[in-house]
Write a protein that holds these residues in place. Structure first.
Motif, PDB file in Angstrom:
ATOM      1  N   THR A  20       1.131  -9.300  10.904  1.00 49.41           N
ATOM      2  CA  THR A  20       0.645  -9.255   9.523  1.00 49.41           C
ATOM      3  C   THR A  20       1.717  -8.777   8.551  1.00 49.41           C
ATOM      4  OG1 THR A  20      -1.632  -8.939  10.254  1.00 49.41           O
ATOM      5  CG2 THR A  20      -1.124  -8.282   7.997  1.00 49.41           C
ATOM      6  N   ASP A  21       2.398  -7.681   8.859  1.00 49.55           N
ATOM      7  CA  ASP A  21       3.412  -7.152   7.938  1.00 49.55           C
ATOM      8  C   ASP A  21       4.586  -8.114   7.773  1.00 49.55           C
ATOM      9  OD1 ASP A  21       1.946  -4.879   7.335  1.00 49.55           O
ATOM     10  OD2 ASP A  21       2.950  -3.644   8.860  1.00 49.55           O
ATOM     11  N   HIS A  22       4.975  -8.791   8.843  1.00 48.38           N
ATOM     12  CA  HIS A  22       6.045  -9.803   8.744  1.00 48.38           C
ATOM     13  C   HIS A  22       5.636 -10.921   7.797  1.00 48.38           C
ATOM     14  CE1 HIS A  22       8.366  -7.996  11.905  1.00 48.38           C
ATOM     15  NE2 HIS A  22       7.467  -8.248  12.832  1.00 48.38           N
ATOM     16  N   LEU A  23       4.406 -11.391   7.946  1.00 46.36           N
ATOM     17  CA  LEU A  23       3.911 -12.476   7.095  1.00 46.36           C
ATOM     18  C   LEU A  23       3.785 -12.036   5.650  1.00 46.36           C
ATOM     19  CD1 LEU A  23       1.235 -13.843   9.564  1.00 46.36           C
ATOM     20  CD2 LEU A  23       3.335 -15.026   8.850  1.00 46.36           C
ATOM     21  N   LEU A  24       3.347 -10.819   5.443  1.00 52.28           N
ATOM     22  CA  LEU A  24       3.228 -10.279   4.093  1.00 52.28           C
ATOM     23  C   LEU A  24       4.595 -10.215   3.412  1.00 52.28           C
ATOM     24  CD1 LEU A  24       1.268  -9.109   2.001  1.00 52.28           C
ATOM     25  CD2 LEU A  24       1.707  -6.854   2.991  1.00 52.28           C
ATOM     26  N   ALA A  25       5.604  -9.747   4.136  1.00 46.43           N
ATOM     27  CA  ALA A  25       6.963  -9.684   3.572  1.00 46.43           C
ATOM     28  C   ALA A  25       7.484 -11.087   3.271  1.00 46.43           C
ATOM     29  CB  ALA A  25       7.897  -8.954   4.536  1.00 46.43           C
ATOM     30  N   ARG A  40       4.315 -17.066  -6.354  1.00 48.40           N
ATOM     31  CA  ARG A  40       3.383 -15.934  -6.332  1.00 48.40           C
ATOM     32  C   ARG A  40       3.280 -15.352  -4.916  1.00 48.40           C
ATOM     33  NH1 ARG A  40       0.632 -19.801  -8.697  1.00 48.40           N
ATOM     34  NH2 ARG A  40      -0.933 -19.868  -7.068  1.00 48.40           N
ATOM     35  N   PRO A  41       3.211 -14.015  -4.798  1.00 51.52           N
ATOM     36  CA  PRO A  41       3.053 -13.405  -3.473  1.00 51.52           C
ATOM     37  C   PRO A  41       1.643 -13.619  -2.936  1.00 51.52           C
ATOM     38  CG  PRO A  41       2.996 -11.725  -5.179  1.00 51.52           C
ATOM     39  CD  PRO A  41       3.313 -13.028  -5.869  1.00 51.52           C
ATOM     40  N   THR A  42       1.530 -13.582  -1.631  1.00 56.30           N
ATOM     41  CA  THR A  42       0.233 -13.671  -0.968  1.00 56.30           C
ATOM     42  C   THR A  42      -0.237 -12.255  -0.680  1.00 56.30           C
ATOM     43  OG1 THR A  42       0.958 -15.727   0.077  1.00 56.30           O
ATOM     44  CG2 THR A  42      -0.984 -14.677   1.018  1.00 56.30           C
ATOM     45  N   SER A  43      -1.472 -11.950  -0.978  1.00 57.32           N
ATOM     46  CA  SER A  43      -1.997 -10.596  -0.781  1.00 57.32           C
ATOM     47  C   SER A  43      -2.217 -10.309   0.712  1.00 57.32           C
ATOM     48  CB  SER A  43      -3.319 -10.423  -1.526  1.00 57.32           C
ATOM     49  OG  SER A  43      -4.341 -11.180  -0.895  1.00 57.32           O
ATOM     50  N   ARG A  44      -2.255  -9.035   1.044  1.00 56.82           N
ATOM     51  CA  ARG A  44      -2.555  -8.635   2.429  1.00 56.82           C
ATOM     52  C   ARG A  44      -3.917  -9.186   2.845  1.00 56.82           C
ATOM     53  NH1 ARG A  44      -1.112  -5.380   6.481  1.00 56.82           N
ATOM     54  NH2 ARG A  44       0.625  -4.463   5.361  1.00 56.82           N
ATOM     55  N   GLN A  45      -4.887  -9.114   1.945  1.00 56.41           N
ATOM     56  CA  GLN A  45      -6.217  -9.626   2.277  1.00 56.41           C
ATOM     57  C   GLN A  45      -6.162 -11.114   2.607  1.00 56.41           C
ATOM     58  OE1 GLN A  45      -9.204  -9.300  -0.787  1.00 56.41           O
ATOM     59  NE2 GLN A  45     -10.804 -10.135   0.530  1.00 56.41           N
ATOM     60  N   ALA A  46      -5.419 -11.885   1.829  1.00 53.52           N
ATOM     61  CA  ALA A  46      -5.291 -13.322   2.105  1.00 53.52           C
ATOM     62  C   ALA A  46      -4.570 -13.565   3.429  1.00 53.52           C
ATOM     63  CB  ALA A  46      -4.566 -14.015   0.962  1.00 53.52           C
ATOM     64  N   ILE A  47      -3.553 -12.769   3.724  1.00 57.45           N
ATOM     65  CA  ILE A  47      -2.855 -12.905   5.012  1.00 57.45           C
ATOM     66  C   ILE A  47      -3.849 -12.669   6.146  1.00 57.45           C
ATOM     67  CG2 ILE A  47      -1.111 -11.878   6.540  1.00 57.45           C
ATOM     68  CD1 ILE A  47       0.268 -13.426   4.346  1.00 57.45           C
ATOM     69  N   GLU A  48      -4.632 -11.602   6.028  1.00 58.43           N
ATOM     70  CA  GLU A  48      -5.559 -11.232   7.106  1.00 58.43           C
ATOM     71  C   GLU A  48      -6.748 -12.175   7.236  1.00 58.43           C
ATOM     72  OE1 GLU A  48      -6.412  -7.193   6.009  1.00 58.43           O
ATOM     73  OE2 GLU A  48      -4.609  -6.419   7.013  1.00 58.43           O
ATOM     74  N   THR A  49      -7.252 -12.696   6.119  1.00 55.18           N
ATOM     75  CA  THR A  49      -8.488 -13.496   6.178  1.00 55.18           C
ATOM     76  C   THR A  49      -8.267 -15.005   6.173  1.00 55.18           C
ATOM     77  OG1 THR A  49      -8.797 -13.424   3.767  1.00 55.18           O
ATOM     78  CG2 THR A  49      -9.841 -11.666   5.083  1.00 55.18           C
ATOM     79  N   VAL A  51      -4.534 -16.699   6.141  1.00 56.38           N
ATOM     80  CA  VAL A  51      -3.274 -17.143   6.753  1.00 56.38           C
ATOM     81  C   VAL A  51      -3.275 -16.900   8.253  1.00 56.38           C
ATOM     82  CG1 VAL A  51      -0.772 -16.817   6.790  1.00 56.38           C
ATOM     83  CG2 VAL A  51      -1.992 -16.836   4.601  1.00 56.38           C
ATOM     84  N   LEU A  52      -3.485 -15.668   8.673  1.00 53.19           N
ATOM     85  CA  LEU A  52      -3.407 -15.350  10.099  1.00 53.19           C
ATOM     86  C   LEU A  52      -4.410 -16.139  10.939  1.00 53.19           C
ATOM     87  CD1 LEU A  52      -1.585 -13.724  11.910  1.00 53.19           C
ATOM     88  CD2 LEU A  52      -3.148 -11.804  11.689  1.00 53.19           C
ATOM     89  N   PRO A  53      -5.679 -16.275  10.516  1.00 54.32           N
ATOM     90  CA  PRO A  53      -6.588 -17.107  11.318  1.00 54.32           C
ATOM     91  C   PRO A  53      -6.082 -18.546  11.498  1.00 54.32           C
ATOM     92  CG  PRO A  53      -7.856 -15.751   9.819  1.00 54.32           C
ATOM     93  CD  PRO A  53      -6.396 -15.587   9.434  1.00 54.32           C
ATOM     94  N   ARG A  54      -5.447 -19.118  10.463  1.00 59.52           N
ATOM     95  CA  ARG A  54      -4.888 -20.470  10.589  1.00 59.52           C
ATOM     96  C   ARG A  54      -3.743 -20.476  11.615  1.00 59.52           C
ATOM     97  NH1 ARG A  54      -2.663 -21.197   5.699  1.00 59.52           N
ATOM     98  NH2 ARG A  54      -0.530 -21.142   6.409  1.00 59.52           N
ATOM     99  N   LEU A  55      -2.914 -19.452  11.592  1.00 57.26           N
ATOM    100  CA  LEU A  55      -1.774 -19.383  12.501  1.00 57.26           C
ATOM    101  C   LEU A  55      -2.191 -19.091  13.939  1.00 57.26           C
ATOM    102  CD1 LEU A  55       0.742 -17.350  10.299  1.00 57.26           C
ATOM    103  CD2 LEU A  55       0.486 -19.821  10.457  1.00 57.26           C
ATOM    104  N   LEU A  56      -3.358 -18.504  14.122  1.00 58.94           N
ATOM    105  CA  LEU A  56      -3.858 -18.161  15.459  1.00 58.94           C
ATOM    106  C   LEU A  56      -4.735 -19.251  16.072  1.00 58.94           C
ATOM    107  CD1 LEU A  56      -4.816 -14.414  14.852  1.00 58.94           C
ATOM    108  CD2 LEU A  56      -2.766 -15.301  15.998  1.00 58.94           C
ATOM    109  N   HIS A  57      -4.982 -20.314  15.337  1.00 60.26           N
ATOM    110  CA  HIS A  57      -5.885 -21.381  15.790  1.00 60.26           C
ATOM    111  C   HIS A  57      -5.277 -22.179  16.954  1.00 60.26           C
ATOM    112  CE1 HIS A  57      -8.788 -24.613  15.661  1.00 60.26           C
ATOM    113  NE2 HIS A  57      -7.807 -25.481  15.537  1.00 60.26           N
ATOM    114  N   ASP A  58      -6.039 -22.319  18.025  1.00 61.17           N
ATOM    115  CA  ASP A  58      -5.645 -23.162  19.159  1.00 61.17           C
ATOM    116  C   ASP A  58      -6.189 -24.565  18.946  1.00 61.17           C
ATOM    117  OD1 ASP A  58      -4.238 -21.263  20.670  1.00 61.17           O
ATOM    118  OD2 ASP A  58      -6.057 -20.520  21.612  1.00 61.17           O
TER     119      ASP A  58
END
Length: 186
Positions: A20-25, A40-49, A51-58
């Motif tokens: 998460t922190d890597h993606l946020l940076a 525009r920066p992406t918020s931590r909330q957007a990363i967690e809710t 971005v990360l779910p998309r990146l974790l999708h099998d």
């Protein structure tokens, strides 16, 4: 966790929530995000809710993810990510190639190196028939990576985006590489 792919200088591995922190940076750098959303920066909330779910999708056709964290092989430094995902959930025939690297990694050949390795793996191990990639027409750096990775210009198009960003008036471009063309070039 096993690495998905290694090159001379890169390790591509599955994302975890610990990234998460890597993606946020990465997504907080206006230059990195320039051709994505105008900087525009992406918020931590957007990363967690989002971005990360998309990146974790099998993807069912592979039983694997379509996004991989990119690390510098000797130091383990997070460089960004590569996308190599099927456009249809149940078919590996057509995949989209993409990449987002931090500025420190730009101009060092990492995007081309990772892209070429993913293309090779796709055509030799993953039953891929066609690789496609797209970007804004004005994103000359990304277009050059596509060309150096073996993809050829296919078409220009205009996307229907919710808001215009600088350069979007010039439209988008799509590049492609088929297994047949790739095999002939080897």
């Amino acid at each position: 966790m096993a690495n998905f792919l290694e090159t001379d200088r890169l390790v591509l591995r599955a994302f975890t929530a610990a990234d998460t922190d890597h993606l946020l940076a990465l997504d907080s750098d206006p230059e990195v995000m320039r051709f994505i959303n105008g900087g525009r920066p992406t918020s931590r909330q957007a990363i967690e809710t989002r971005v990360l779910p998309r990146l974790l999708h099998d993807h069912p056709c592979w039983g694997a993810r379509g996004y991989r964290a990119a690390l510098e092989k000797t130091t383990g430094t997070f460089l960004g990510w590569f996308e190599f995902r099927p456009l249809e959930e149940h078919s590996p025939a057509v995949v989209e190639l993409g990449y987002r690297l931090n500025r420190a990694a730009w101009g060092r050949g990492y995007a081309t190196e990772g892209s070429r390795a993913l293309i090779r793996k796709g055509f030799t191990d993953l039953r891929v028939e066609r690789v496609t990639a797209n970007t804004m027409a004005v994103n000359t750096g990304s277009r050059r990576v596509m060309e150096k990775s073996g993809l050829s210009f296919l078409r220009s198009f205009t996307g229907d985006w919710p808001e215009a960003i600088g350069g979007s008036e010039h439209g988008e471009v799509e590049y492609e590489l088929t297994r047949e063309v790739w095999a002939r070039a080897r």
